[in-house]
Design a protein around this motif. Structure first.
Motif, PDB file in Angstrom:
ATOM      1  N   LEU A  74       0.773  -1.096   0.065  1.00  0.00           N
ATOM      2  CA  LEU A  74      -0.008  -0.028  -0.222  1.00  0.00           C
ATOM      3  C   LEU A  74       0.895   1.224  -0.023  1.00  0.00           C
ATOM      4  O   LEU A  74       0.574   2.258  -0.618  1.00  0.00           O
ATOM      5  N   ILE A  75       1.954   1.128   0.675  1.00  0.00           N
ATOM      6  CA  ILE A  75       2.912   2.567   0.821  1.00  0.00           C
ATOM      7  C   ILE A  75       3.632   2.849  -0.590  1.00  0.00           C
ATOM      8  O   ILE A  75       4.031   3.651  -1.017  1.00  0.00           O
ATOM      9  N   THR A  76       3.763   1.465  -1.278  1.00  0.00           N
ATOM     10  CA  THR A  76       4.130   1.458  -2.644  1.00  0.00           C
ATOM     11  C   THR A  76       3.556   2.587  -3.399  1.00  0.00           C
ATOM     12  O   THR A  76       4.040   3.115  -4.494  1.00  0.00           O
ATOM     13  N   VAL A  77       2.213   2.247  -3.481  1.00  0.00           N
ATOM     14  CA  VAL A  77       1.381   2.878  -4.408  1.00  0.00           C
ATOM     15  C   VAL A  77       0.848   4.415  -3.838  1.00  0.00           C
ATOM     16  O   VAL A  77       1.160   5.325  -4.507  1.00  0.00           O
ATOM     17  N   ALA A  78       0.527   4.542  -2.836  1.00  0.00           N
ATOM     18  CA  ALA A  78       0.226   5.700  -2.105  1.00  0.00           C
ATOM     19  C   ALA A  78       1.614   6.781  -1.788  1.00  0.00           C
ATOM     20  O   ALA A  78       1.137   7.897  -1.593  1.00  0.00           O
ATOM     21  N   TYR A  93       6.009  -6.620   1.757  1.00  0.00           N
ATOM     22  CA  TYR A  93       6.054  -6.744   0.239  1.00  0.00           C
ATOM     23  C   TYR A  93       6.505  -5.293  -0.267  1.00  0.00           C
ATOM     24  O   TYR A  93       6.203  -4.567   0.063  1.00  0.00           O
ATOM     25  N   VAL A  94       7.560  -5.449  -1.334  1.00  0.00           N
ATOM     26  CA  VAL A  94       7.924  -4.141  -1.929  1.00  0.00           C
ATOM     27  C   VAL A  94       7.626  -4.409  -3.431  1.00  0.00           C
ATOM     28  O   VAL A  94       8.369  -5.060  -3.933  1.00  0.00           O
ATOM     29  N   LEU A  95       6.401  -3.987  -3.808  1.00  0.00           N
ATOM     30  CA  LEU A  95       6.144  -4.266  -5.268  1.00  0.00           C
ATOM     31  C   LEU A  95       6.744  -3.559  -6.363  1.00  0.00           C
ATOM     32  O   LEU A  95       6.966  -2.221  -6.033  1.00  0.00           O
ATOM     33  N   GLU A  96       6.808  -3.940  -7.597  1.00  0.00           N
ATOM     34  CA  GLU A  96       6.982  -2.954  -8.617  1.00  0.00           C
ATOM     35  C   GLU A  96       5.793  -2.611  -9.237  1.00  0.00           C
ATOM     36  O   GLU A  96       4.620  -3.271  -9.225  1.00  0.00           O
ATOM     37  N   GLU A  97       5.629  -1.655  -9.972  1.00  0.00           N
ATOM     38  CA  GLU A  97       4.661  -1.160 -10.802  1.00  0.00           C
ATOM     39  C   GLU A  97       4.199  -2.373 -11.559  1.00  0.00           C
ATOM     40  O   GLU A  97       4.979  -2.900 -12.509  1.00  0.00           O
ATOM     41  N   GLY A  98       2.843  -2.671 -11.792  1.00  0.00           N
ATOM     42  CA  GLY A  98       2.265  -3.629 -12.634  1.00  0.00           C
ATOM     43  C   GLY A  98       2.516  -5.046 -11.904  1.00  0.00           C
ATOM     44  O   GLY A  98       1.910  -6.055 -12.679  1.00  0.00           O
ATOM     45  N   GLU A  99       3.091  -5.104 -10.703  1.00  0.00           N
ATOM     46  CA  GLU A  99       3.218  -6.570 -10.105  1.00  0.00           C
ATOM     47  C   GLU A  99       2.298  -6.914  -9.135  1.00  0.00           C
ATOM     48  O   GLU A  99       1.967  -5.853  -8.137  1.00  0.00           O
ATOM     49  N   SER A 100       1.952  -7.980  -8.667  1.00  0.00           N
ATOM     50  CA  SER A 100       0.723  -8.212  -7.701  1.00  0.00           C
ATOM     51  C   SER A 100       1.880  -9.050  -6.474  1.00  0.00           C
ATOM     52  O   SER A 100       2.934  -9.297  -6.923  1.00  0.00           O
ATOM     53  N   THR A 169      -3.941 -10.495  -6.232  1.00  0.00           N
ATOM     54  CA  THR A 169      -3.933 -10.697  -7.581  1.00  0.00           C
ATOM     55  C   THR A 169      -3.900  -9.418  -8.307  1.00  0.00           C
ATOM     56  O   THR A 169      -3.729  -9.033  -9.513  1.00  0.00           O
ATOM     57  N   GLU A 170      -4.383  -8.270  -7.503  1.00  0.00           N
ATOM     58  CA  GLU A 170      -4.418  -6.873  -7.886  1.00  0.00           C
ATOM     59  C   GLU A 170      -2.957  -6.434  -8.081  1.00  0.00           C
ATOM     60  O   GLU A 170      -2.263  -6.424  -7.332  1.00  0.00           O
ATOM     61  N   ALA A 171      -2.828  -5.675  -9.330  1.00  0.00           N
ATOM     62  CA  ALA A 171      -1.335  -5.292  -9.404  1.00  0.00           C
ATOM     63  C   ALA A 171      -1.044  -3.958  -8.927  1.00  0.00           C
ATOM     64  O   ALA A 171      -2.186  -2.885  -8.926  1.00  0.00           O
ATOM     65  N   ALA A 172       0.124  -3.506  -8.778  1.00  0.00           N
ATOM     66  CA  ALA A 172       0.403  -2.120  -8.010  1.00  0.00           C
ATOM     67  C   ALA A 172       0.294  -1.240  -9.240  1.00  0.00           C
ATOM     68  O   ALA A 172       0.891  -1.535 -10.346  1.00  0.00           O
ATOM     69  N   SER A 173      -0.345  -0.027  -8.923  1.00  0.00           N
ATOM     70  CA  SER A 173      -0.615   0.965 -10.081  1.00  0.00           C
ATOM     71  C   SER A 173       0.812   1.916 -10.238  1.00  0.00           C
ATOM     72  O   SER A 173       0.859   2.660 -10.955  1.00  0.00           O
ATOM     73  N   ALA A 176       6.382   4.083  -5.600  1.00  0.00           N
ATOM     74  CA  ALA A 176       6.852   5.144  -5.111  1.00  0.00           C
ATOM     75  C   ALA A 176       8.454   5.140  -4.763  1.00  0.00           C
ATOM     76  O   ALA A 176       9.106   5.926  -4.643  1.00  0.00           O
ATOM     77  N   TRP A 177       8.881   3.926  -4.586  1.00  0.00           N
ATOM     78  CA  TRP A 177      10.177   3.799  -4.152  1.00  0.00           C
ATOM     79  C   TRP A 177      11.286   4.266  -5.155  1.00  0.00           C
ATOM     80  O   TRP A 177      12.465   4.372  -5.080  1.00  0.00           O
ATOM     81  N   ARG A 178      10.609   4.275  -6.361  1.00  0.00           N
ATOM     82  CA  ARG A 178      11.618   4.862  -7.749  1.00  0.00           C
ATOM     83  C   ARG A 178      12.025   6.218  -7.302  1.00  0.00           C
ATOM     84  O   ARG A 178      13.151   6.463  -7.904  1.00  0.00           O
ATOM     85  N   THR A 179      11.165   7.025  -6.746  1.00  0.00           N
ATOM     86  CA  THR A 179      11.320   8.282  -6.369  1.00  0.00           C
ATOM     87  C   THR A 179      11.732   8.794  -5.107  1.00  0.00           C
ATOM     88  O   THR A 179      11.930   9.931  -4.733  1.00  0.00           O
ATOM     89  N   LYS A 180      11.588   7.701  -4.081  1.00  0.00           N
ATOM     90  CA  LYS A 180      11.524   8.240  -2.609  1.00  0.00           C
ATOM     91  C   LYS A 180      12.554   7.126  -1.994  1.00  0.00           C
ATOM     92  O   LYS A 180      12.680   6.127  -2.248  1.00  0.00           O
ATOM     93  N   PRO A 181      13.445   7.858  -1.093  1.00  0.00           N
ATOM     94  CA  PRO A 181      14.140   7.191  -0.304  1.00  0.00           C
ATOM     95  C   PRO A 181      13.483   6.079   0.437  1.00  0.00           C
ATOM     96  O   PRO A 181      12.443   6.165   0.992  1.00  0.00           O
ATOM     97  N   CYS A 182      14.176   4.839   0.707  1.00  0.00           N
ATOM     98  CA  CYS A 182      13.280   3.613   1.536  1.00  0.00           C
ATOM     99  C   CYS A 182      14.392   2.997   2.469  1.00  0.00           C
ATOM    100  O   CYS A 182      15.720   2.917   2.441  1.00  0.00           O
ATOM    101  N   TRP A 183      13.758   2.534   3.451  1.00  0.00           N
ATOM    102  CA  TRP A 183      14.478   1.690   4.278  1.00  0.00           C
ATOM    103  C   TRP A 183      13.717   0.156   4.449  1.00  0.00           C
ATOM    104  O   TRP A 183      12.420   0.489   4.185  1.00  0.00           O
TER     105      TRP A 183
END
Length: 239
Positions: A74-78, A93-100, A169-173, A176-183
């Motif tokens: 959820l935080i990956t999308v929001a 879970y740390v999803l990629e865009e388009g991944e479930s 089965t819903e994919a991440a839209s 956010a980790w692509r542009t935000k720092p992560c831990w």
């Protein structure tokens, strides 16, 4: 970095509720950090992420999003919101865009949790029904909370909140980790999510990562100080 200290927004995962953050919240609040623990609806990735985004949009100032387990998806999308300044993944879970969730999990051996689920139905619109899953209570201590006391594990099992099956089965839209720092924190003894799933996602996101030996999936309950320490690191880095 932001001149205003961020608010930490905690997002629980499946088979749990916001009370799982109590020890972490206590640590953060005693350190003077503003905290909000969100009640995750657990009805599906798309709708749950939209709900989280709506909560975040109403917070003044910068936000650090912290997701445990399914909450990580959820935080990956929001987390794409402009005022989200950092993401912290806790046994998540740390999803990629388009991944479930299922697509990510299926890259690795299945965890014991998947053999310990029971199915329920619940009503939806227009008289239809949908399926949700929870952990068989007898299996809950071993697959979710092996490093907490047996009595507390029984309480957690009895108070767990089911997750809608559609969430798998819903994919991440977005990612956010692509542009935000992560831990990220990896729970090395996790039986609910394969720890290699947690490691893979953290590495792919370029997250600053710590691993806790012997930690179960209920690491927010069993190791609140370690979880809070990582969150504080993210707060310091983004303040």
């Amino acid at each position: 970095m932001s001149p205003t200290p961020p608010t930490v927004v905690l997002v629980h995962g499946a088979f749990a509720d916001a009370a799982g953050w109590l020890g972490v919240m206590d640590e953060l609040q005693r350190g003077g950090i503003a905290v909000l623990a969100v009640a995750n609806p657990l009805r599906g990735l798309t709708s749950d992420a939209a709900y989280l985004a709506s909560v975040v949009s109403q917070i003044d100032g910068p936000v650090v999003l912290v997701g445990h387990s399914y909450g990580g998806a959820l935080i990956t999308v929001a987390g794409t919101a402009d005022h989200v300044v950092g993401l912290v993944y806790i046994a998540a879970y740390v999803l990629e865009e388009g991944e479930s969730l299922s697509e990510l999990q299926d890259r690795f051996p299945a965890p014991p949790l998947l053999r310990s689920l029971e199915r329920w139905t619940y009503p939806t619109e227009r008289g239809k029904t949908a399926t949700e899953v929870s952990i068989v209570p007898a299996a809950y201590p071993s697959v979710f909370a092996a490093d907490v006391s047996p009595s507390l594990a029984r309480v957690l099992a009895a108070s767990q909140r089911p997750l809608a099956s559609a969430a798998f089965t819903e994919a991440a839209s977005a990612a956010a980790w692509r542009t935000k720092p992560c831990w990220a924190l990896v729970a090395e003894a996790d039986q609910a999510i394969n720890p290699d799933v947690e490691r893979f996602g953290a590495r792919r996101a370029g997250a600053t990562t710590v691993e806790l030996e012997g930690a179960s999936h209920a690491v927010t309950v069993s190791r609140p100080s370690a979880v809070a320490d990582l969150i504080c690191e993210a707060v310091r880095a983004t303040s």
